[in-house]
Enzyme design. Structure first.
Site, PDB file in Angstrom:
ATOM      1  N   SER A 111       7.440   7.095  10.635  1.00  0.00           N
ATOM      2  CA  SER A 111       8.824   8.089  10.237  1.00  0.00           C
ATOM      3  C   SER A 111       9.354   7.446   9.012  1.00  0.00           C
ATOM      4  CB  SER A 111       9.864   8.116  11.497  1.00  0.00           C
ATOM      5  OG  SER A 111       9.363   8.141  12.600  1.00  0.00           O
ATOM      6  N   ASN A 122      13.417   4.380   4.018  1.00  0.00           N
ATOM      7  CA  ASN A 122      12.525   3.432   4.581  1.00  0.00           C
ATOM      8  C   ASN A 122      11.562   3.969   5.469  1.00  0.00           C
ATOM      9  OD1 ASN A 122      11.657   0.987   5.335  1.00  0.00           O
ATOM     10  ND2 ASN A 122      12.680   1.293   7.416  1.00  0.00           N
ATOM     11  N   ARG A 136      22.708 -13.989   3.513  1.00  0.00           N
ATOM     12  CA  ARG A 136      22.203 -12.799   3.335  1.00  0.00           C
ATOM     13  C   ARG A 136      23.178 -12.111   1.963  1.00  0.00           C
ATOM     14  NH1 ARG A 136      20.755  -8.706   7.900  1.00  0.00           N
ATOM     15  NH2 ARG A 136      22.571  -9.608   9.035  1.00  0.00           N
ATOM     16  N   HIS A 168       8.991   3.603   8.517  1.00  0.00           N
ATOM     17  CA  HIS A 168       9.022   2.851   9.645  1.00  0.00           C
ATOM     18  C   HIS A 168       7.862   3.266  10.691  1.00  0.00           C
ATOM     19  CE1 HIS A 168      10.355   0.044  13.042  1.00  0.00           C
ATOM     20  NE2 HIS A 168       9.961   1.132  13.805  1.00  0.00           N
ATOM     21  N   MET A 187      10.705  -6.639   4.241  1.00  0.00           N
ATOM     22  CA  MET A 187      10.877  -7.149   5.563  1.00  0.00           C
ATOM     23  C   MET A 187      12.228  -7.902   5.761  1.00  0.00           C
ATOM     24  SD  MET A 187       8.386  -5.491   6.794  1.00  0.00           S
ATOM     25  CE  MET A 187       8.073  -6.296   8.624  1.00  0.00           C
ATOM     26  N   GLU A 190       1.083   7.136   6.806  1.00  0.00           N
ATOM     27  CA  GLU A 190       2.087   6.709   6.050  1.00  0.00           C
ATOM     28  C   GLU A 190       2.104   6.991   4.435  1.00  0.00           C
ATOM     29  OE1 GLU A 190       2.749   2.799   8.617  1.00  0.00           O
ATOM     30  OE2 GLU A 190       3.478   2.579   6.730  1.00  0.00           O
ATOM     31  N   LEU A 217      19.840  -0.755  12.194  1.00  0.00           N
ATOM     32  CA  LEU A 217      18.313  -0.895  11.958  1.00  0.00           C
ATOM     33  C   LEU A 217      17.650   0.180  12.325  1.00  0.00           C
ATOM     34  CD1 LEU A 217      16.403  -2.734  10.452  1.00  0.00           C
ATOM     35  CD2 LEU A 217      15.904  -3.532  13.055  1.00  0.00           C
ATOM     36  N   ASP A 218      16.901   0.857  11.456  1.00  0.00           N
ATOM     37  CA  ASP A 218      15.758   1.821  11.789  1.00  0.00           C
ATOM     38  C   ASP A 218      16.455   2.997  12.645  1.00  0.00           C
ATOM     39  OD1 ASP A 218      13.399  -0.747  12.551  1.00  0.00           O
ATOM     40  OD2 ASP A 218      13.809   0.505  10.751  1.00  0.00           O
ATOM     41  N   SER A 249       0.960  -1.129  -0.027  1.00  0.00           N
ATOM     42  CA  SER A 249       0.160  -0.171  -0.208  1.00  0.00           C
ATOM     43  C   SER A 249       0.823   1.155   0.115  1.00  0.00           C
ATOM     44  CB  SER A 249      -0.966   0.259   1.089  1.00  0.00           C
ATOM     45  OG  SER A 249      -0.172   0.127   2.407  1.00  0.00           O
ATOM     46  N   ASN A 250       2.055   1.345   0.651  1.00  0.00           N
ATOM     47  CA  ASN A 250       2.903   2.485   0.668  1.00  0.00           C
ATOM     48  C   ASN A 250       3.547   2.601  -0.707  1.00  0.00           C
ATOM     49  OD1 ASN A 250       3.522   3.994   3.415  1.00  0.00           O
ATOM     50  ND2 ASN A 250       3.379   1.801   4.013  1.00  0.00           N
TER      51      ASN A 250
HETATM   52  C1  GRF Z   1       3.710  -0.528   6.926  1.00  0.00           C
HETATM   53  O1  GRF Z   1       3.077  -0.303   8.094  1.00  0.00           O
HETATM   54  C2  GRF Z   1       5.368  -0.400   7.076  1.00  0.00           C
HETATM   55  O2  GRF Z   1       5.530   1.011   7.861  1.00  0.00           O
HETATM   56  C3  GRF Z   1       6.056  -1.362   7.779  1.00  0.00           C
HETATM   57  O3  GRF Z   1       5.232  -2.426   7.085  1.00  0.00           O
HETATM   58  C4  GRF Z   1       3.877  -2.030   6.589  1.00  0.00           C
HETATM   59  C5  GRF Z   1       3.620  -2.373   5.151  1.00  0.00           C
HETATM   60  O4  GRF Z   1       2.630  -2.099   4.632  1.00  0.00           O
HETATM   61  N1  GRF Z   1       7.126  -1.453   7.215  1.00  0.00           N
HETATM   62  P1  GRF Z   1       2.510  -2.016   3.050  1.00  0.00           P
HETATM   63  O5  GRF Z   1       3.098  -3.329   2.682  1.00  0.00           O
HETATM   64  O6  GRF Z   1       3.010  -0.728   2.355  1.00  0.00           O
HETATM   65  O7  GRF Z   1       1.061  -1.926   2.822  1.00  0.00           O
END
Ligand code: GRF
Length: 198
Positions: A138, A109, A67, A111, A92, A176, A146-147, A15-16
């Protein structure tokens, strides 16, 4: 005007990623060049394809935790797409310092917390458990820790009586989808002035 090329990395529904794609139109200084996932079945790939954006996937599982080997494979579609900017959007997999150093200063990124609070996972549960009255999300530059990188934008939401991790996550996700496009627009124009939304 030559647009900045943006590659977006996802693991799930995206969705982002969709919010970013839909924002990169008109006078926006950037355009998408690739949506890349570590899961060929990620729902977001279907949405990206439907918007005419090139997609690719590299499954991390066959690498069984190696990795560096996974990232060497991940670099292939990235190098081919030649992005100027990478956006991690619900991606992820934790990236190694070696991978990050290759994209240092041009990888973002999102978060779901008000960093530096609640790095890592389960941010909504932790904010509720702590009795916080405010939460949010953020966008930061990605560094080896990380973050942890420089924060380029934050959006705040109030925590309401009766909130659950799901109800809170849903309101943060709305923010977001406003915050990430706003930060990317500035970042692609070489403007690192932080975006603050409420
Ligand atoms: C979001 O809340 C993002 O902040 C986190 O994972 C979620 C992913 O959502 N890292 P989408 O896949 O963008 O819908």
């Amino acid at each position: 005007m030559s647009h900045k090329r943006v590659a977006i990395l996802i693991s799930g529904g995206g969705s982002n990623m969709v919010a970013l794609l839909d924002s990169m139109v008109g006078d926006h200084p950037a355009r998408p060049c690739l949506v890349l996932s570590n899961d060929a079945d990620a729902g977001g790939l279907v949405k990206a394809r439907a918007r005419g954006v090139p997609v690719a996937s590299v499954d991390h599982r066959p690498f069984r935790g190696d990795r560096a080997a996974f990232e060497a494979e991940l670099m292939k579609p990235l190098i081919a797409a030649a992005p100027d900017i990478l956006c991690l959007a619900g991606f992820m997999r934790v990236l190694t310092a070696n991978f990050v150093s290759h994209w240092q200063g041009r990888m973002l990124n999102i978060h779901p917390s008000l960093l530096p609070k609640y790095k890592g996972l389960h941010t909504h549960e932790r904010a509720l458990a702590a009795g916080d009255t405010e939460h949010g999300c953020s966008v930061h530059e990605v560094t080896a820790a990380l973050d942890d990188g420089p924060i380029l934008g934050q959006a705040r939401v109030r925590i309401l009586p009766g909130d659950t991790p799901d109800s809170l996550a849903a309101r943060v996700l709305v923010q977001e989808h406003r915050l990430y496009p706003a930060v990317l627009r500035r970042f692609a124009a070489r403007d690192r002035t932080p975006v603050c939304l409420s």
